[in-house]
Design a protein around this motif. Structure first.
Motif, PDB file in Angstrom:
ATOM      1  N   TYR A   1      77.618  65.868  64.517  1.00 30.18           N
ATOM      2  CA  TYR A   1      77.239  65.001  63.471  1.00 30.18           C
ATOM      3  C   TYR A   1      75.617  64.759  64.047  1.00 30.18           C
TER       4      TYR A   1
ATOM      5  N   CYS B   1      74.371  66.625  60.025  1.00 28.34           N
ATOM      6  CA  CYS B   1      75.157  65.224  59.293  1.00 28.34           C
ATOM      7  C   CYS B   1      74.318  65.963  58.123  1.00 28.34           C
ATOM      8  N   SER B   2      73.446  66.500  57.498  1.00 26.50           N
ATOM      9  CA  SER B   2      73.092  66.509  56.182  1.00 26.50           C
ATOM     10  C   SER B   2      74.032  67.919  56.009  1.00 26.50           C
TER      11      SER B   2
ATOM     12  N   LYS C   1      76.960  66.457  54.448  1.00 25.30           N
ATOM     13  CA  LYS C   1      76.618  65.425  52.863  1.00 25.30           C
ATOM     14  C   LYS C   1      77.247  66.139  51.891  1.00 25.30           C
TER      15      LYS C   1
ATOM     16  N   GLU D   1      79.538  66.149  48.598  1.00 24.48           N
ATOM     17  CA  GLU D   1      78.786  65.945  47.405  1.00 24.48           C
ATOM     18  C   GLU D   1      79.867  66.055  45.778  1.00 24.48           C
TER      19      GLU D   1
ATOM     20  N   GLU E   1      85.872  61.435  51.079  1.00 23.09           N
ATOM     21  CA  GLU E   1      84.778  60.453  51.769  1.00 23.09           C
ATOM     22  C   GLU E   1      84.267  60.236  53.289  1.00 23.09           C
ATOM     23  N   ILE E   2      83.277  61.002  53.472  1.00 22.17           N
ATOM     24  CA  ILE E   2      83.051  61.120  54.952  1.00 22.17           C
ATOM     25  C   ILE E   2      82.848  59.793  55.006  1.00 22.17           C
TER      26      ILE E   2
ATOM     27  N   ASN F   1      78.020  74.041  46.272  1.00 27.07           N
ATOM     28  CA  ASN F   1      77.953  72.909  47.387  1.00 27.07           C
ATOM     29  C   ASN F   1      77.553  74.015  48.100  1.00 27.07           C
TER      30      ASN F   1
ATOM     31  N   ALA G   1      73.567  73.283  50.748  1.00 24.50           N
ATOM     32  CA  ALA G   1      74.367  72.857  51.746  1.00 24.50           C
ATOM     33  C   ALA G   1      73.620  73.515  53.035  1.00 24.50           C
TER      34      ALA G   1
ATOM     35  N   HIS H   1      68.543  64.487  59.086  1.00 22.19           N
ATOM     36  CA  HIS H   1      68.767  63.609  58.693  1.00 22.19           C
ATOM     37  C   HIS H   1      68.900  62.379  59.984  1.00 22.19           C
TER      38      HIS H   1
END
Lengths: 318, 369
Positions: free
Chosen positions: A11, A15-16, A19, A23, A28-29, A141, A145, A160
């Motif tokens: 985390y 984290c990013s 995400k 995307e 849903e995270i 993605n 990422a 992040h």
């Protein structure tokens, strides 16, 4: 679909990454709740007694997320972007933190070596196919990422957590004036200790009350950290991600700070090594190791911070 | 150059013989409780037990005149790989001016670099022909292999004897004689004699309690650290299955080196799958994964297992958690013993006794009716 990510190493550092990875996929995270007594209490029942507190907290997070989400993702990160290892307890988080009752929902990824593109691709592919992400979208993605993470690692972009994290001191009562922070102290240690209010006994607030300005590795330049670490003549180059980061931060900020507080969890293997190495390399700079564990009485930490503040004050006068 | 090295299992006995034969000067590492106290005074508080032992024995060797340390290291996430850095720094601060030769596994630094480092040891005294160096080392390894095999057999046999103390007595005799002997051929003669003696022991019982001893490698292989737990178990009348020793460690290292080659990787994977063992799916550093594999296999070839670890050992904590969660379904019975600087042994002995009693009862009373 609701995907739970426990607040652990992943985390704070990636984290990013997750995400960006998810995307536009409709997933849903949900990140784990901020740590509190309940999380610790639950974690203690699952993890073995000898493990350190951060690992117990992760166990508690997984337990809580298990009720709230459809899938709890537990990525097993082995190495970071630069090919440095995480600590063995972090590698064993799936073994330590996942109890029998969690088996249906938790998805443990294959070992992730972030320095190896193909391997990382494969590991997260399995997680994403479980969520139902299509191959094409995953490809797109994932590339983004991964680049994102590479930029963070190279220091071109802020993590992040670091970008987001900011300590806001409480407003002073009317009639009082805030003096600018006289002393600057670097709070260093594992990311899950520094940025977690619960794990470090809210040290930022305590320091603020003692009139000390606390800084974290956020203000350090990653590229500089790296070059300092690489140019230090070690007999054997240390291979831990945390050690490289902490050592780099401390050494690159050494001239800008008045003292260092090292946050360490009790019985942490890396800290037993890192704290002493740093102590021997920083010369005369004030250095304090604060060990935190499951005892949540804060008086001990307060006393030590007061003493540290007094000592900084005295040094200035002398 | 006068060398010293941290003592580790039976290497403590064999390396001096190799060095004698090659005419290299060395200081033998000491063992015992004082060494630990000394090392603990020099080391960070939370460092693990092997570190403290090594610090103590290196400090003692320095006073006897050693000036170069030969040290093994690794590059996995376990702390052992970092020992050398912190040790060198701490020793320098305390005034011990050592030179360090770090032997890392050839799979990490490459065979050439490994040989180059090893050469430093031999070139200092022995610039003669390489072949005889290799021959002596091979001979030394063979003696060590036989020595450990003899010990393993004796431990296994102990439970079957009328008087289990007999096996322990022979083991003590063997260790004493090997320690006093100076050359490799002499060691071989001693081994041959003792093996003959061991083969004459009468086997009487047919089904003793079998206990596996495994765990963190240093704690398990160093009898000074685990206070002779294997012999204690043997004298309690158990047939002891020793899993972790120097032979195993060397074999493991060679396997890792070869395992880098692709076909071996696949073979290894197939072997794991075939044996049906789940275990930990990836290497978590140290020998945590291997410990789990051994403990799981103890369901088949032993009645119970004793798992040793020093306090705070990270890979073994993971192994312990895994076993705690899976011991019921795997049908294994594990006694966890954690060692630290406390040198009182009564606590350990009580727990071992209770454990052995429990196993005996399960085996003879519960299974009987």
């Amino acid at each position: 679909m609701r995907i739970g990510i426990p607040r652990g190493y992943f985390y704070y550092n990636c984290c990013s990454f997750i995400k960006v990875l998810l995307e536009g996929t409709g997933a849903e995270i949900i990140f784990g709740p901020e740590n509190n007594d309940e999380v610790l209490e639950r974690g203690r029942k699952i993890a073995a007694d000898e493990t350190c507190m951060p690992v117990k907290l992760v166990a508690g997070q997984i337990d809580i997320l298990n009720n709230e989400c459809d899938i709890v993702a537990v990525p097993r990160i082995m190495k970071d972007m630069r090919g440095r290892w995480l600590c063995p307890e972090q590698l064993g988080i799936p073994e330590i933190c996942i109890g029998k009752k969690h088996h249906g929902k938790t998805v443990v990824t294959e070992p992730v070596y972030f320095d190896d593109f193909a391997c990382t691709y494969k590991s997260f592919r399995k997680l994403c196919s479980r969520i139902g992400v299509e191959r094409k979208q995953y490809d797109r993605n994932f590339r983004r990422a991964y680049e994102h993470l590479a930029e963070i690692s190279a220091g071109r972009r802020q993590m992040h957590m670091e970008a987001d994290w900011e300590f806001k001191p409480a407003a002073p009562p009317p009639g009082e004036i805030i003096l600018p922070g006289v002393h600057r102290v670097l709070i260093t240690g594992h990311c899950y200790n520094v940025y977690d209010k619960f794990a470090n006994g809210d040290i930022m607030r305590l320091l603020d009350e003692a009139g000390i300005e606390a800084v974290t590795e956020k203000i350090a330049d990653r590229a500089e950290m790296e070059s300092i670490f690489m140019s230090t003549p070690f007999i054997k180059k240390p291979f831990w991600e945390t050690f490289a980061r902490i050592y780099g931060t401390v050494m690159s900020l050494l001239d800008e700070i008045d003292g260092i507080i090292y946050l360490s969890s009790f019985s942490c293997g890396i800290d037993s090594f890192a704290a002493d190495m740093i102590r021997m390399h920083i010369g005369e700079k004030p250095f304090m190791v604060l060990k935190t564990d499951e005892h949540k009485g804060n008086a001990g930490i307060e006393t030590r911070i007061e003493a540290f503040a007094d000592m900084l004050e005295r040094r200035k006068i002398l | 150059m006068i060398f010293t090295f941290p003592g580790f299992g039976s290497l403590r006995y064999i390396v001096p013989k190799i060095m004698n034969d090659l005419d290299i000067q060395y200081i033998e590492p000491e063992d015992g409780g004082e060494i630990l106290m000394r090392g603990a005074a020099l080391s960070p508080e939370e460092m693990c037990l092997p570190f403290k032992y090594m610090m103590g024995s290196l400090a003692a060797a320095y006073e006897k005149g050693a000036d170069t340390v030969i040290m093994v290291s690794g590059s996995g996430p376990c702390r052992l790989g970092e020992y050398v850095e912190l040790m060198a720094e701490l020793m320098k601060n305390e005034g011990y001016e050592y030179q360090w030769i770090v032997l890392e596994p050839p799979s990490d630094i490459g065979l050439t670099e490994f040989m180059r480092r090893l050469n430093v040891v031999f070139n200092s005294r022995y610039s003669g022909n390489t072949l005889s160096v290799i021959r002596t080392i091979t001979e030394g390894l063979r003696v060590m292999y036989r020595f450990e095999k003899t010990e393993r057999n004796l431990l296994k046999k102990a439970g079957y004897l009328e008087d289990p103390q007999e096996a322990v007595r022979i083991m003590n005799k063997l260790e004493g004689e090997i320690r006093a002997e100076n050359s490799l051929p002499g060691c071989r003669r001693i081994l041959a004699r003792i093996r003959k003696e061991a083969s004459r022991l009468n086997i009487l019982k047919d089904n003793p309690v079998k206990v596996m001893v495994t765990g963190e490698i240093y704690t398990t292989a160093e009898s000074a650290v685990n206070r002779d737990i294997e012999k204690y178990l043997a004298s309690e009348g158990c047939s002891v299955l020793r899993c972790v020793d120097v032979t195993w460690w060397i074999r493991r290292m060679v396997n890792r080196f070869i395992g880098e080659l692709m076909p071996m990787k696949i073979l290894h994977h197939m072997k794991r799958k075939k044996s049906g063992m789940q275990g930990i799916s990836c290497d978590i550093g140290g020998y945590g994964r291997e410990t789990v594999d051994m403990l799981l296999s103890s369901a088949k070839n032993a009645d119970g297992a004793v798992k040793l670890m020093p306090a705070g050992c990270m890979p073994e904590i993971v192994a312990k958690s895994y076993c705690e969660k899976h011991q019921d379904e795997a049908g294994i019975r594990v006694l966890n013993l954690i060692y630290d600087e406390m040198s009182g042994n009564a606590g350990c002995e009580t727990r071992i006794e209770a454990f052995v009693d429990m196993l005996e009862r399960r085996k003879n009373v519960l299974a009987g009716d």
